[in-house]
Design a protein around this motif. Sequence first.
Motif, mmCIF file in Angstrom:
data_model
loop_
_atom_site.group_PDB
_atom_site.id
_atom_site.type_symbol
_atom_site.label_atom_id
_atom_site.label_comp_id
_atom_site.label_asym_id
_atom_site.label_seq_id
_atom_site.Cartn_x
_atom_site.Cartn_y
_atom_site.Cartn_z
ATOM 1 N N ASP A 1 0.977 -1.440 0.085
ATOM 2 C CA ASP A 1 0.149 0.158 0.163
ATOM 3 C C ASP A 1 0.955 1.249 -0.189
ATOM 4 O OD1 ASP A 1 -2.121 -1.590 0.153
ATOM 5 O OD2 ASP A 1 -2.493 -1.889 2.315
ATOM 6 N N ASP A 2 1.918 1.477 0.278
ATOM 7 C CA ASP A 2 2.956 2.323 0.552
ATOM 8 C C ASP A 2 3.616 2.491 -0.440
ATOM 9 O OD1 ASP A 2 3.582 4.652 1.907
ATOM 10 O OD2 ASP A 2 4.838 3.410 3.241
ATOM 11 N N ILE A 3 3.070 1.932 -2.249
ATOM 12 C CA ILE A 3 4.022 1.614 -3.255
ATOM 13 C C ILE A 3 3.632 2.686 -4.276
ATOM 14 C CG2 ILE A 3 5.477 0.694 -5.074
ATOM 15 C CD1 ILE A 3 6.601 -1.137 -2.352
ATOM 16 N N TYR A 4 3.779 3.689 -4.517
ATOM 17 C CA TYR A 4 3.232 3.941 -5.824
ATOM 18 C C TYR A 4 4.444 3.412 -7.516
ATOM 19 C CZ TYR A 4 2.027 7.334 -9.520
ATOM 20 O OH TYR A 4 1.591 7.896 -10.913
ATOM 21 N N ILE A 5 3.918 2.535 -8.355
ATOM 22 C CA ILE A 5 4.871 1.951 -8.661
ATOM 23 C C ILE A 5 4.345 2.547 -10.922
ATOM 24 C CG2 ILE A 5 3.302 0.013 -9.184
ATOM 25 C CD1 ILE A 5 6.256 -1.006 -9.903
ATOM 26 N N THR A 6 5.548 2.518 -11.785
ATOM 27 C CA THR A 6 5.087 3.226 -12.679
ATOM 28 C C THR A 6 5.854 3.497 -13.726
ATOM 29 O OG1 THR A 6 4.654 5.682 -13.849
ATOM 30 C CG2 THR A 6 6.382 5.426 -12.097
ATOM 31 N N ASN A 7 6.537 3.264 -15.348
ATOM 32 C CA ASN A 7 7.317 3.322 -15.589
ATOM 33 C C ASN A 7 8.475 4.686 -16.367
ATOM 34 O OD1 ASN A 7 7.573 -0.141 -15.860
ATOM 35 N ND2 ASN A 7 5.459 0.705 -16.833
ATOM 36 N N ALA A 8 9.364 4.416 -16.322
ATOM 37 C CA ALA A 8 9.957 5.900 -17.400
ATOM 38 C C ALA A 8 9.724 6.022 -18.905
ATOM 39 C CB ALA A 8 11.344 5.453 -17.295
ATOM 40 N N VAL A 9 8.737 4.670 -18.877
ATOM 41 C CA VAL A 9 8.259 5.128 -20.311
ATOM 42 C C VAL A 9 6.882 4.414 -20.297
ATOM 43 C CG1 VAL A 9 8.166 4.185 -23.234
ATOM 44 C CG2 VAL A 9 10.160 5.129 -21.592
ATOM 45 N N LYS A 10 5.915 4.936 -21.527
ATOM 46 C CA LYS A 10 4.312 4.041 -20.627
ATOM 47 C C LYS A 10 3.689 3.669 -21.624
ATOM 48 C CE LYS A 10 4.650 7.151 -16.722
ATOM 49 N NZ LYS A 10 4.769 7.139 -16.433
ATOM 50 N N HIS A 11 4.440 3.258 -23.214
ATOM 51 C CA HIS A 11 3.774 2.343 -24.009
ATOM 52 C C HIS A 11 5.383 1.091 -24.204
ATOM 53 C CE1 HIS A 11 0.937 5.853 -25.526
ATOM 54 N NE2 HIS A 11 0.168 4.602 -25.312
ATOM 55 N N PHE A 12 4.131 0.032 -24.614
ATOM 56 C CA PHE A 12 4.802 -1.324 -25.049
ATOM 57 C C PHE A 12 6.031 -0.584 -26.443
ATOM 58 C CE2 PHE A 12 4.773 -5.915 -25.919
ATOM 59 C CZ PHE A 12 5.666 -6.208 -25.975
ATOM 60 N N LYS A 13 7.425 -1.171 -25.834
ATOM 61 C CA LYS A 13 8.016 -1.583 -26.769
ATOM 62 C C LYS A 13 8.419 -2.784 -27.568
ATOM 63 C CE LYS A 13 12.078 1.412 -29.538
ATOM 64 N NZ LYS A 13 13.137 1.895 -29.452
ATOM 65 N N PHE A 14 8.410 -2.711 -28.735
ATOM 66 C CA PHE A 14 8.307 -4.238 -29.091
ATOM 67 C C PHE A 14 8.545 -4.503 -31.027
ATOM 68 C CE2 PHE A 14 4.552 -5.264 -31.090
ATOM 69 C CZ PHE A 14 3.783 -4.390 -30.660
ATOM 70 N N ARG A 15 8.523 -5.745 -30.762
ATOM 71 C CA ARG A 15 8.990 -5.894 -32.454
ATOM 72 C C ARG A 15 8.591 -6.997 -32.450
ATOM 73 N NH1 ARG A 15 13.380 -9.883 -33.111
ATOM 74 N NH2 ARG A 15 14.855 -10.020 -31.688
ATOM 75 N N ARG A 16 8.002 -7.156 -33.650
ATOM 76 C CA ARG A 16 6.913 -8.585 -34.084
ATOM 77 C C ARG A 16 8.346 -10.053 -34.704
ATOM 78 N NH1 ARG A 16 1.567 -7.864 -32.990
ATOM 79 N NH2 ARG A 16 1.137 -5.620 -33.254
#
Length: 215
Positions: free
Chosen positions: A86-101
Amino acid sequence: MSESAAPFVPDGADLDQLRAAAAACKGCHLWENATQTVFSRGSAGARVVMVGEQPGDVEDQRGEPFVGPAGVLLRRAVGDAGLSADDIYITNAVKHFKFRRQGKRRIHQTPDRTEIIACRPWLLAEFAQVSPRVVVALGATAAQALLGPSFRVTKQRGVLLPWPESAYHAEDFAQAGGSAKVMATLHPSAILRADDRDTAYAGLVDDLRVAASAL
Ligand code: URA
């Protein structure tokens, strides 16, 4: 002009308003192939902000950060380090998934500097809302986004540094000021890939105990 999320970030917005606005972000090209924006989980009252790299395949489909295998490992480590979820806010430096197929598979690709910089206005707005006591960068991408391109997680992990003074472009993060600390540690995915998983996991838990000691 370089790509940036800045025009999509509403001034003075709370976390719910930021999350809603981020869903429409086209601040860099990564939105084009991703399923959706993956914003964050946690409340503005959290004392710890954890920053990962970018959503993975599972997160991209579910729309929440750290819900795949790395998230399962991270939650266990958080508990073993004596931190409350409950004490943790979690996020990412980049908000979209980068991938190759590759056939039917979507293979993770590390975001590059321009994508990290483009997404930074979201992080700044999140820090302004949460004002954490401890910031934890999970892995090299997050560490470089927060602490600068010369930061080396392998050499400098597990050390509490003053925040925002140690931040890359500290003046941007000054709203989160106070007596906060920042620390980098291994990314949970790196632990899943490690030859000696038990030792790598114990290292992550030790680092998170250091973060917990600053609360
Ligand atoms: N790895 C990350 O860095 N973030 C996620 O949300 C999932 C996996």
